[in-house]
Design an enzyme around this catalytic site. Sequence first.
Site, PDB file in Angstrom:
ATOM      1  N   TRP A  21     -14.964 -42.183  32.456  1.00  0.00           N
ATOM      2  CA  TRP A  21     -16.061 -42.637  31.577  1.00  0.00           C
ATOM      3  C   TRP A  21     -16.652 -43.948  32.121  1.00  0.00           C
ATOM      4  CZ3 TRP A  21     -15.346 -43.982  25.632  1.00  0.00           C
ATOM      5  CH2 TRP A  21     -16.606 -44.033  25.025  1.00  0.00           C
ATOM      6  N   TYR A  57     -20.799 -38.634  30.472  1.00  0.00           N
ATOM      7  CA  TYR A  57     -20.503 -39.938  31.061  1.00  0.00           C
ATOM      8  C   TYR A  57     -21.649 -40.320  31.990  1.00  0.00           C
ATOM      9  CZ  TYR A  57     -15.893 -38.982  29.084  1.00  0.00           C
ATOM     10  OH  TYR A  57     -14.861 -38.673  28.218  1.00  0.00           O
ATOM     11  N   TYR A 202      -6.271 -39.513  25.361  1.00  0.00           N
ATOM     12  CA  TYR A 202      -7.187 -40.464  26.014  1.00  0.00           C
ATOM     13  C   TYR A 202      -7.123 -41.853  25.372  1.00  0.00           C
ATOM     14  CZ  TYR A 202     -10.878 -39.613  22.375  1.00  0.00           C
ATOM     15  OH  TYR A 202     -11.612 -39.511  21.222  1.00  0.00           O
ATOM     16  N   GLY A 203      -7.592 -42.850  26.140  1.00  0.00           N
ATOM     17  CA  GLY A 203      -7.623 -44.215  25.609  1.00  0.00           C
ATOM     18  C   GLY A 203      -6.232 -44.794  25.446  1.00  0.00           C
ATOM     19  N   GLY A 280      -8.621 -45.135  32.026  1.00  0.00           N
ATOM     20  CA  GLY A 280      -9.841 -45.317  32.795  1.00  0.00           C
ATOM     21  C   GLY A 280      -9.778 -46.634  33.539  1.00  0.00           C
TER      22      GLY A 280
HETATM   23  N1  LIG Z   1     -12.642 -36.597  24.895  1.00  0.00           N
HETATM   24  C1  LIG Z   1     -13.193 -37.714  24.483  1.00  0.00           C
HETATM   25  O1  LIG Z   1     -13.924 -37.748  23.483  1.00  0.00           O
HETATM   26  C2  LIG Z   1     -12.907 -38.977  25.229  1.00  0.00           C
HETATM   27  C3  LIG Z   1     -13.225 -40.217  24.652  1.00  0.00           C
HETATM   28  C4  LIG Z   1     -12.907 -41.381  25.357  1.00  0.00           C
HETATM   29  C5  LIG Z   1     -12.307 -41.299  26.610  1.00  0.00           C
HETATM   30  N2  LIG Z   1     -12.042 -40.078  27.166  1.00  0.00           N
HETATM   31  C6  LIG Z   1     -11.442 -39.964  28.520  1.00  0.00           C
HETATM   32  O2  LIG Z   1     -10.291 -40.768  28.596  1.00  0.00           O
HETATM   33  C7  LIG Z   1     -10.405 -41.703  29.686  1.00  0.00           C
HETATM   34  C8  LIG Z   1      -9.620 -42.962  29.389  1.00  0.00           C
HETATM   35  O3  LIG Z   1     -10.113 -43.624  28.253  1.00  0.00           O
HETATM   36  P1  LIG Z   1     -11.014 -44.935  28.355  1.00  0.00           P
HETATM   37  O4  LIG Z   1     -11.409 -45.156  29.756  1.00  0.00           O
HETATM   38  O5  LIG Z   1     -12.080 -44.785  27.318  1.00  0.00           O
HETATM   39  O6  LIG Z   1     -10.031 -46.060  27.793  1.00  0.00           O
HETATM   40  P2  LIG Z   1      -8.713 -46.779  28.351  1.00  0.00           P
HETATM   41  O7  LIG Z   1      -8.174 -46.094  29.527  1.00  0.00           O
HETATM   42  O8  LIG Z   1      -7.816 -46.991  27.178  1.00  0.00           O
HETATM   43  O9  LIG Z   1      -9.302 -48.222  28.745  1.00  0.00           O
HETATM   44  C9  LIG Z   1     -10.222 -48.365  29.759  1.00  0.00           C
HETATM   45  C10 LIG Z   1     -10.450 -49.846  29.985  1.00  0.00           C
HETATM   46  O10 LIG Z   1      -9.223 -50.454  30.384  1.00  0.00           O
HETATM   47  C11 LIG Z   1      -9.436 -51.267  31.518  1.00  0.00           C
HETATM   48  N3  LIG Z   1      -8.215 -51.217  32.343  1.00  0.00           N
HETATM   49  C12 LIG Z   1      -7.603 -50.129  32.848  1.00  0.00           C
HETATM   50  N4  LIG Z   1      -6.463 -50.464  33.478  1.00  0.00           N
HETATM   51  C13 LIG Z   1      -6.364 -51.809  33.381  1.00  0.00           C
HETATM   52  C14 LIG Z   1      -5.407 -52.741  33.831  1.00  0.00           C
HETATM   53  N5  LIG Z   1      -4.313 -52.367  34.470  1.00  0.00           N
HETATM   54  N6  LIG Z   1      -5.613 -54.063  33.559  1.00  0.00           N
HETATM   55  C15 LIG Z   1      -6.711 -54.472  32.877  1.00  0.00           C
HETATM   56  N7  LIG Z   1      -7.667 -53.622  32.425  1.00  0.00           N
HETATM   57  C16 LIG Z   1      -7.488 -52.306  32.671  1.00  0.00           C
HETATM   58  C17 LIG Z   1     -10.631 -50.687  32.211  1.00  0.00           C
HETATM   59  O11 LIG Z   1     -11.305 -51.690  32.912  1.00  0.00           O
HETATM   60  P3  LIG Z   1     -11.906 -51.497  34.401  1.00  0.00           P
HETATM   61  O12 LIG Z   1     -12.558 -50.157  34.432  1.00  0.00           O
HETATM   62  O13 LIG Z   1     -12.862 -52.631  34.505  1.00  0.00           O
HETATM   63  O14 LIG Z   1     -10.745 -51.586  35.328  1.00  0.00           O
HETATM   64  C18 LIG Z   1     -11.477 -50.162  31.045  1.00  0.00           C
HETATM   65  O15 LIG Z   1     -12.316 -51.177  30.579  1.00  0.00           O
HETATM   66  C19 LIG Z   1     -11.936 -41.873  29.812  1.00  0.00           C
HETATM   67  O16 LIG Z   1     -12.297 -42.439  31.058  1.00  0.00           O
HETATM   68  C20 LIG Z   1     -12.388 -40.451  29.629  1.00  0.00           C
HETATM   69  O17 LIG Z   1     -12.186 -39.706  30.814  1.00  0.00           O
HETATM   70  C21 LIG Z   1     -12.304 -38.928  26.480  1.00  0.00           C
END
Ligand SMILES: NC(=O)c1ccc[n+]([C@@H]2O[C@H](COP(=O)([O-])OP(=O)(O)OC[C@H]3O[C@@H](n4cnc5c(N)ncnc54)[C@H](OP(=O)(O)O)[C@@H]3O)[C@@H](O)[C@H]2O)c1
Length: 315
Positions: A21, A57, A202-203, A280
């Site tokens: 995302w 996305y 996710y998340g 993510g």
């Molecule tokens: N099905 C759905 O409705 C739905 C909804 C939401 C998400 N998703 C999927 O789930 C994936 C993951 O969720 P998400 O990306 O929303 O949330 P997440 O993984 O909980 O958080 C992402 C955030 O965490 C930061 N981050 C990641 N690793 C880090 C670390 N080690 N240290 C510091 N910051 C860190 C990232 O920053 P940087 O990128 O700047 O590193 C980004 O801002 C999405 O990319 C998507 O593919 C699906």
Amino acid sequence: MRYKVFGKTGLEVSELCLGTWGIGGAGWDQNPEETKMDAIRASFEQGVNIFDTAPAYNAGAAERILGETLEKMGVRKDVILSTKCGNDFVNGQYVHCGKRDHILAQCDASLRNLRTDYIDLYILHWPQDDATPEETLGAMMELKKAGKVRFLGLSNHSVAQMEEAAKYADIDFIQVQYSMLEREREVEMKYAEAHGMATMGYGVLGGGLLTGRYRELRTYETMDSRNRFYKFFREPGWSKAQKLLGVMDEISAARGGVPLSEIAVNWALQKSFLTTALFGTQHRARAIENCHALDWTLSDADIATLDQALVEFGI
Ligand SMILES: NC(=O)c1ccc[n+]([C@@H]2O[C@H](COP(=O)([O-])OP(=O)(O)OC[C@H]3O[C@@H](n4cnc5c(N)ncnc54)[C@H](OP(=O)(O)O)[C@@H]3O)[C@@H](O)[C@H]2O)c1
């Protein structure tokens, strides 16, 4: 890396899945394309074999970056690609689009963007309001029969909606939000586990909050995902989450300073009803850090401390 069987599909997936995302570039921090591609490469090098994306996305941008990176690496056959339908990003807004013609066209666009002729995991992104489940899921089954997609899943659906969907399509897995900050979907995850379906959570980092990098409350632009989507970036969730970070800080200190992100990932992956956790990131170093969560496990006492904190802080 550790691997699990992905429910009835029999696929073997890494317990961590890279989500794209943020890599799409809308609603999150902006980074150069090469940086984002490097995060994908690093995840693969760490043993991640499942990658999640969606047309929504940034209107296909995430799919295009993922497709180009995997093609350059020459690893398409070694990875499991997960993308979605029924939701899109038009003029800076997320819109539903569950009608048959749209689903069929959206799949063809995803295949082009991902530079592949099949999608492993094809997900209905949200329950639809502009078409019946019969129409939307019927279209997804057409795609499965045509060999364009291999397995079908549902995202953000309730148990009642999962049961309705099962009348029209073979549903093999679900994708829902799951982290220490968001456990409401455990009901659906346990239902899925009991019915042999795989689960994608996710998340897992709470949109980044559970990494401990946000310690001061601030506001974000309207369409920023930290404003629009992950509610713990605002009160009353913010203060509760900060208290939880305090408990995570103590566990980290007792373990020689292990990153909080690893604690968050570990907590989620120790649940039997979670098959793979989606994180993510747009950065190589963070992808590597998150994957190191699988080098160790939280003790039962650590888990109990965290679970008790969740109850005590009303999370
Ligand atoms: N099905 C759905 O409705 C739905 C909804 C939401 C998400 N998703 C999927 O789930 C994936 C993951 O969720 P998400 O990306 O929303 O949330 P997440 O993984 O909980 O958080 C992402 C955030 O965490 C930061 N981050 C990641 N690793 C880090 C670390 N080690 N240290 C510091 N910051 C860190 C990232 O920053 P940087 O990128 O700047 O590193 C980004 O801002 C999405 O990319 C998507 O593919 C699906």
